[in-house]
Enzyme design. Structure first.
Site, mmCIF file in Angstrom:
data_model
loop_
_atom_site.group_PDB
_atom_site.id
_atom_site.type_symbol
_atom_site.label_atom_id
_atom_site.label_comp_id
_atom_site.label_asym_id
_atom_site.label_seq_id
_atom_site.Cartn_x
_atom_site.Cartn_y
_atom_site.Cartn_z
ATOM 1 N N ARG A 381 0.826 -1.204 0.000
ATOM 2 C CA ARG A 381 0.000 0.000 0.000
ATOM 3 C C ARG A 381 0.869 1.267 0.000
ATOM 4 N NH1 ARG A 381 -5.801 -0.288 -0.489
ATOM 5 N NH2 ARG A 381 -6.349 -2.434 0.028
ATOM 6 N N HIS A 448 -5.801 -5.864 2.947
ATOM 7 C CA HIS A 448 -5.548 -6.612 1.728
ATOM 8 C C HIS A 448 -4.679 -5.753 0.819
ATOM 9 C CE1 HIS A 448 -8.850 -4.206 -0.026
ATOM 10 N NE2 HIS A 448 -9.580 -4.587 0.992
ATOM 11 N N HIS A 455 -12.859 -0.952 -4.914
ATOM 12 C CA HIS A 455 -13.783 0.118 -5.290
ATOM 13 C C HIS A 455 -13.735 0.385 -6.790
ATOM 14 C CE1 HIS A 455 -14.364 1.101 -1.024
ATOM 15 N NE2 HIS A 455 -15.309 1.940 -1.389
#
Length: 591
Positions: A381, A448, A455
């Site tokens: 991320r 995750h 989205h």
């Protein structure tokens, strides 16, 4: 005859299965960073939820990650508990990895979860990765800047947007524009009107935010109007206003908080992860859009858009308008026109069919993107990559195999990182500068990996369904035709007053404005998909490529599902024309 019907139903199911089977099954390829940086404790891989080293922020024991990867490949839920070591905190619970095995499930309709794919994500050392991390940093700096500033007319905060644009244009994007994942721009340069808008037909026109995140629809009593921001939902209504988060409500800007989040500790407890004051407003800041995508049901924006369009009486795709009863019959032999229909759409060619499909496709999208997230890419991320830059010297020193990759990346991003360091609080644990990414949510990103984006995949799938059913060439304004809708604002083929709405007074009201260039339904739907997807970037939890490639994978899923459904209409010719996010047109159905 019942027997014939039984056989025909069986034949159609086999034809749909054959159609799905005939699609080329792709090769799933990642960017290689997981293997390339394996000797540096998997520094470019998703490791959230495992134990992390306090000095470098990397996973403490590489074998813990390898057990995690093994559980993913095995595909059974139990292995994540019995075989993957995780840190414990006696005062706080743990967050769970979210549906890591969903990509192994099968579906009976639409492309298989593993029959669609995404290209490799931008790799470490590429100018594209530098640029898209800089975008996420810049969005964090602009989180409380009014969205009115994100267009050519400007507004309060325009100077801050201009500064962000200048820093981004000074990077390598200005040289090549990353043609594989283009951004809307003007002459190869980002501007206030184009920055952070994504890529798709019409997204550059009008306000930054899609009308579908602001406007409502009329109700049966005529007591509310489009500009009131309430959507009729049967006899109830949906309020487009969102809960307001406190200005400057940013998190994970010190090393200990960042470390706790990476270990997977439940830092929210019973809280929401944001400081909400209980007041509601129309979305008017990036922080409001981040709040929307923090709590939304994933298909929520597209269900709302469909309800708005149905409430407005928006024309359906001309290819099947006569089947729905929305267009009078025409006899080409006699030339007679205006023959009124005696049958209309409902279970077929009407509202219930569209509303069902726009939500049903979401589950296919989520399974497919879970396979990409866990099984294929395992991409870290933005919050984690920012942590690597904050500890670049320590990482490159402890792991010579990186060849100074993190320090080099840090050197290439000096203007943006200087702005971040100035905005962040000083932290004694980060003497070289606080380059952590300010997060809109206390828990940071979900449990995750980042690529693809759930989205964005759902956005691509659901918006494609909406575009398939409605006439995307309609434009927004007051209806010019005679009848009960004359003068009412909506999306029509003929308008007399091109207009749009924009949130003003810190989101207290919607202001109706005249449009110099009418907003098209295609553009506003493309913009809606971009807004929801990039709203996650505004929160700090995704990169641009997560949006771009996931959106198109979702589109592919929806088109595949519609192609299989087209086999199920044995009599009337049901033809859908779907404009894609890249500007092409896909026709589905017909004999």
């Amino acid at each position: 005859m019942p027997k014939d019907r039984q056989s025909n139903a069986h034949r159609v199911r086999i034809e749909a299965a054959d159609l799905a089977h005939s699609r080329p099954h792709p090769t799933h390829a990642a960017n290689g960073d997981e293997t390339r940086f394996s000797s540096a404790c998997y520094a470019l891989t998703f490791t959230k939820g495992l134990c992390h080293d306090v000095a470098t922020g990397l996973v403490s024991d590489p074998t813990h990650f390898e057990a995690f990867r093994g559980a993913i490949d095995e595909g059974y839920i139990e292995a994540f508990t019995s075989r993957v070591p995780v840190p414990q905190d006696p005062k706080r619970g743990r967050r769970r990895w979210e549906a890591p095995t969903a990509g192994s499930a099968y579906d009976l309709q639409g492309p298989d979860a593993q029959a669609v794919t995404m290209p490799p994500a931008p790799a470490m050392g590429s100018s594209e990765l530098d640029f898209e991390l800089a975008e996420v940093y810049e969005l964090a700096l602009l989180r409380d800047t009014p969205l009115l500033s994100f267009d050519q007319n400007g507004g309060p905060g325009s100077g801050d947007v201009n500064d962000a644009v200048s820093r981004l244009n000074a990077m390598d994007y200005a040289k090549d524009g990353f043609p594989g994942r283009p951004r809307t721009n003007e002459g190869g340069q980002l501007t206030r009107q184009t920055v952070f808008r994504g890529s798709g037909v019409g997204v550059e026109h009008g306000p930054y935010l899609s009308q579908f995140l602001w406007i409502g629809s009329c109700d049966q009593a005529g007591s509310i109007d489009v500009g009131d921001g309430y959507i009729s939902y049967g006899g109830q209504r949906i309020d487009q206003r969102v809960l307001r988060a406190k200005d400057g409500d940013d998190h994970m800007t010190n090393w200990q908080d960042w470390l706790d989040v990476q270990k997977g500790f439940d830092v929210n407890g019973c809280g929401s992860g944001q400081t909400l004051d209980g007041e509601r407003c129309f979305i008017h800041r990036p922080r409001d859009l981040a709040t929307y995508v923090h709590f939304d049901a994933l298909y929520q924006a597209y269900l709302n858009a469909t309800l708005i369009l149905l409430g407005m009486g928006t024309p359906f795709d001309p290819g099947f308008a006569k089947l729905s009863g929305m267009r009078d019959m025409f006899n080409p032999l006699s030339g007679a026109a205006g023959i009124k229909q005696n049958a209309g759409g409902f279970a077929l060619y009407g509202g219930p069919q569209i509303l069902t499909l726009v939500t049903e496709v979401a589950t296919r999208a989520l399974k497919a993107v879970r396979y990409q997230k866990f099984n294929n890419h395992l991409r870290l991320r933005p919050e984690a990559l920012a942590g690597r830059l904050a500890r670049a010297c320590e990482i490159d020193s402890a792991h010579p195999s990186t060849c100074g990759a993190f320090s080099s990346m840090r050197d290439r991003m000096v203007p943006t990182l200087s702005a971040i360091d100035s905005a962040n609080p000083a932290d004694p644990a980060l003497p070289g500068g606080n380059l952590l990414l300010p997060m809109a949510f206390r828990e940071g990103s979900p449990m995750h990996p980042t690529y693809g984006a759930g989205h964005a995949t759902v956005a691509g799938a659901c918006v494609t369904i909406v575009k398939a059913f409605f006439d995307t060439g309609t434009v927004m304004g007051a209806n010019a035709d005679e009848g009960c809708r004359k003068g009412k604002i909506g999306f029509y083929r003929r308008i007399e007053d091109p207009c749009y709405f924009e949130a003003v007074e810190k989101g207290k009201t919607l202001d109706k404005r005249r449009a110099e260039c009418p907003l098209t339904l295609e553009g506003e739907l493309n913009k809606l998909a971009a807004n929801v997807s990039i709203g996650r970037n505004m929160a700090g939890v995704h990169y641009y490529s997560d949006y771009y490639d996931s959106l198109r994978m979702g589109e592919e899923i929806a088109i595949g599902m519609l192609q299989e459904q087209a086999l199920c209409y044995p009599t009337d010719d049901f033809v859908l024309s779907v404009p894609t996010f890249d500007g092409d047109l896909v026709r589905i159905g017909g004999k």
